[in-house]
Design an enzyme around this catalytic site. Structure first.
Site, PDB file in Angstrom:
ATOM      1  N   GLN A 247       1.045  -5.884 -14.263  1.00  7.98           N
ATOM      2  CA  GLN A 247      -0.261  -5.839 -13.289  1.00  7.98           C
ATOM      3  C   GLN A 247      -1.415  -6.486 -13.875  1.00  7.98           C
ATOM      4  O   GLN A 247      -2.001  -6.558 -15.023  1.00  7.98           O
ATOM      5  CB  GLN A 247      -0.305  -4.177 -12.899  1.00  7.98           C
ATOM      6  N   GLY A 248      -2.168  -6.904 -12.926  1.00 14.32           N
ATOM      7  CA  GLY A 248      -3.609  -7.750 -13.182  1.00 14.32           C
ATOM      8  C   GLY A 248      -3.162  -9.045 -13.712  1.00 14.32           C
ATOM      9  O   GLY A 248      -3.869  -9.889 -14.015  1.00 14.32           O
ATOM     10  N   GLU A 249      -2.135  -9.667 -13.467  1.00 18.22           N
ATOM     11  CA  GLU A 249      -1.472 -11.062 -13.710  1.00 18.22           C
ATOM     12  C   GLU A 249      -1.519 -11.975 -12.703  1.00 18.22           C
ATOM     13  O   GLU A 249      -1.102 -13.046 -12.851  1.00 18.22           O
ATOM     14  CB  GLU A 249      -0.406 -11.012 -14.846  1.00 18.22           C
ATOM     15  N   HIS A 251       0.693 -11.748  -9.803  1.00 21.09           N
ATOM     16  CA  HIS A 251       1.897 -11.523  -9.305  1.00 21.09           C
ATOM     17  C   HIS A 251       1.703 -11.164  -7.834  1.00 21.09           C
ATOM     18  O   HIS A 251       2.657 -11.928  -7.011  1.00 21.09           O
ATOM     19  CB  HIS A 251       2.936 -10.877 -10.302  1.00 21.09           C
ATOM     20  N   GLY A 252       1.282 -10.083  -7.532  1.00 20.72           N
ATOM     21  CA  GLY A 252       1.075  -9.445  -6.190  1.00 20.72           C
ATOM     22  C   GLY A 252       0.379 -10.698  -5.359  1.00 20.72           C
ATOM     23  O   GLY A 252       0.848 -10.743  -4.324  1.00 20.72           O
ATOM     24  N   LEU A 253      -0.345 -11.446  -5.713  1.00 20.80           N
ATOM     25  CA  LEU A 253      -1.105 -12.652  -4.968  1.00 20.80           C
ATOM     26  C   LEU A 253      -0.150 -13.596  -4.991  1.00 20.80           C
ATOM     27  O   LEU A 253      -0.138 -14.006  -3.755  1.00 20.80           O
ATOM     28  CB  LEU A 253      -2.293 -12.885  -5.955  1.00 20.80           C
ATOM     29  N   GLU A 274       3.387  -2.927   6.374  1.00 18.19           N
ATOM     30  CA  GLU A 274       3.795  -1.424   6.622  1.00 18.19           C
ATOM     31  C   GLU A 274       2.898  -0.505   5.700  1.00 18.19           C
ATOM     32  O   GLU A 274       3.283  -0.305   4.558  1.00 18.19           O
ATOM     33  CB  GLU A 274       5.192  -0.973   6.740  1.00 18.19           C
TER      34      GLU A 274
END
Length: 466
Positions: A247-249, A251-253, A274
């Site tokens: 997290q913080g790298e 990847h979610g973006l 959802e």
């Protein structure tokens, strides 16, 4: 799953006598206090407290209504999850067990309810690092690489791979379910037998020959394609998770950007999420605002609204201004960028804020007044006063300060039915509570605007001049 009972001095020396006494009712121990979960990326990290620790949102809710474990003294539950195969191993230790009036909690079925068939004994768990390393490679090979980002490390790269949720990919999703249950509040497994599910995997490919696995899963998104009348398809993001070590790298973006790219290239009707968390909504709105900043069709209406906020005086409430875009513009945004109307309206307010001078008190007061009017209309509607909707603050188990209820009062009826009368002090309290909601939304807008500004300074230069 290993169970270890530590010996006691009394047990070691049979000549020692225990004193007879009456103990109090067992108060139990919260699962959050005695249970820890770790990610192990190799066999050496398995069983080590130096492994990456996960922070589950709440372990208590797996253990009954009160979230407590009963019947154990100095209980410790450590669970390691393999980053390769997602199997799990539980190490349980305690000094002794005794029924203190609440029974002795059976830990095995609770852990199996969380980890399912992933839960194995330690020997088998260690073997999975070498025995199970190929199945992930098979999933990736069968999928389609959507996006490729070269890593700063010369021996690895990050890819986003699109797979249908069937066969090996469905098997992989089932192994990821415990992480979803632990890390995503209110989550439930999706029905992979239902048509239209697919998964986007963020994987890291290792070029090192010594690596036990060719790929590591860094995160994933489960998305569902469903029919939209008359002949189109909507795309709903059901679950999205980046594993804690990664997290913080960004990847979610990347996952969200990839989903947006798919929706545009395949002419999806729109994209929805959802029950997004606050942070996911923050990232989503930041991305969509950056996309909208370079979308020319919105500029005339946006600049016109900004100009109105600068010139109009809403402080005395002698005039009103609705801060909404033209309906045809919302449809254009949906058609071209696949941003649904509700999300566009959220971004529209952020875009207006970005084009206002934060030092211009009049503009900012007008902006806040528009936010206030919108929220008041959404919560209370047009009917307020003695017979209308009312907003009241209500205590709850989640947050005593930010939970509200709306109810309806009306004139007429028996005197006994009129239990609530809206007095001046009630109106004052309602106004205060409304302002608290407005302040909260203003803070969200400001935070997203800061993120957009830091990531898109070049795009802001072509917006409305301030």
């Amino acid at each position: 799953m290993a169970l270890k009972q530590k010996g006691t001095d009394a047990a070691a020396d049979p000549k020692k006598r225990r004193r007879v006494g009456f103990s109090g009712i067992d108060a139990g121990v919260e699962a959050n206090e005695c249970m820890k979960v770790f990610i192990a990326r190799n066999p050496d990290e398995a069983g080590s407290a130096n492994s990456t620790s996960l922070q589950p949102f709440d372990l208590n809710h797996f253990f009954g209504e009160d979230g407590k474990i009963y019947g154990y003294k100095n209980l410790k539950i450590n669970v390691w999850i393999s980053a390769i195969s997602f199997h799990a191993y539980a190490d349980i230790s305690f000094e002794e067990t005794s029924d203190g009036g609440k029974g002795i909690t059976d830990l095995k079925p609770v852990l199996q309810n969380i980890f399912g068939e992933n839960l194995v004994e330690k020997d088998e768990f260690l073997k999975t690092f070498s025995k199970e390393c190929e199945y992930l490679s098979n999933v990736v090979t069968d999928g389609n690489v959507i996006k490729h980002d070269a890593s700063i490390d010369e021996d690895s790269a990050v890819e986003i791979v699109r797979v249908e949720l069937q066969g090996a990919a469905a098997f992989l999703y089932c192994r990821l379910v415990p992480l979803i249950l632990l890390l995503v509040e209110g989550s439930t497994p999706i029905d992979i037998t239902e048509h239209g599910w697919e998964m986007l995997l963020v994987v890291k490919k290792s070029a090192q020959a010594s690596s036990s696995s060719n790929f590591l899963v860094l995160g994933f998104a489960a998305v569902h394609h469903f029919y939209h009348y008359p002949e189109s398809t909507r795309l709903r993001i059901s679950q999205i998770l980046v594993l804690p070590p990664y997290q913080g790298e960004g990847h979610g973006l990347r996952l969200l950007e990839t989903i947006n790219s798919i929706s545009e290239s395949e002419n999806i009707y729109d994209v929805t999420i959802e029950d997004p968390s606050d942070y996911l909504q923050y990232i989503r709105s930041s991305i969509d605002c950056l996309r909208l900043l370079t979308f020319d069709p919105i500029k005339p209406a946006l600049c016109s609204m900004v100009s109105s906020l600068k010139d109009t005086n809403l402080s005395k409430r002698t005039s009103s201004l609705k801060m909404v875009p033209p309906s045809d513009l919302a449809e254009t945004v949906r058609q071209k960028l696949k941003i649904n109307k509700k999300q566009f309206l959220r971004c529209w307010e952020i875009l207006i804020y970005l084009n206002l001078d934060a030092e211009d008190r009049k503009s900012m007061d007008n902006f806040r007044a528009c936010i206030y009017d919108r929220i008041k209309g959404e919560i209370l509607g047009t009917s307020t006063g003695p017979n209308g909707k009312r907003l009241v603050q209500m205590p709850s188990n989640f947050d005593e300060e930010t939970c509200f209820a709306v109810y309806w009062t009306q004139d007429g009826g028996d005197a006994d039915d009129q239990t609530v009368e809206q007095q001046p002090e009630d109106l004052k309290t309602q106004e205060q509570q409304l302002n608290e909601v407005v302040d909260s939304q203003m803070e969200e807008i400001v935070e997203i605007a800061k993120n957009v500004t830091s990531r898109g300074k070049d795009k802001l230069s072509v917006s409305c001049s301030v």
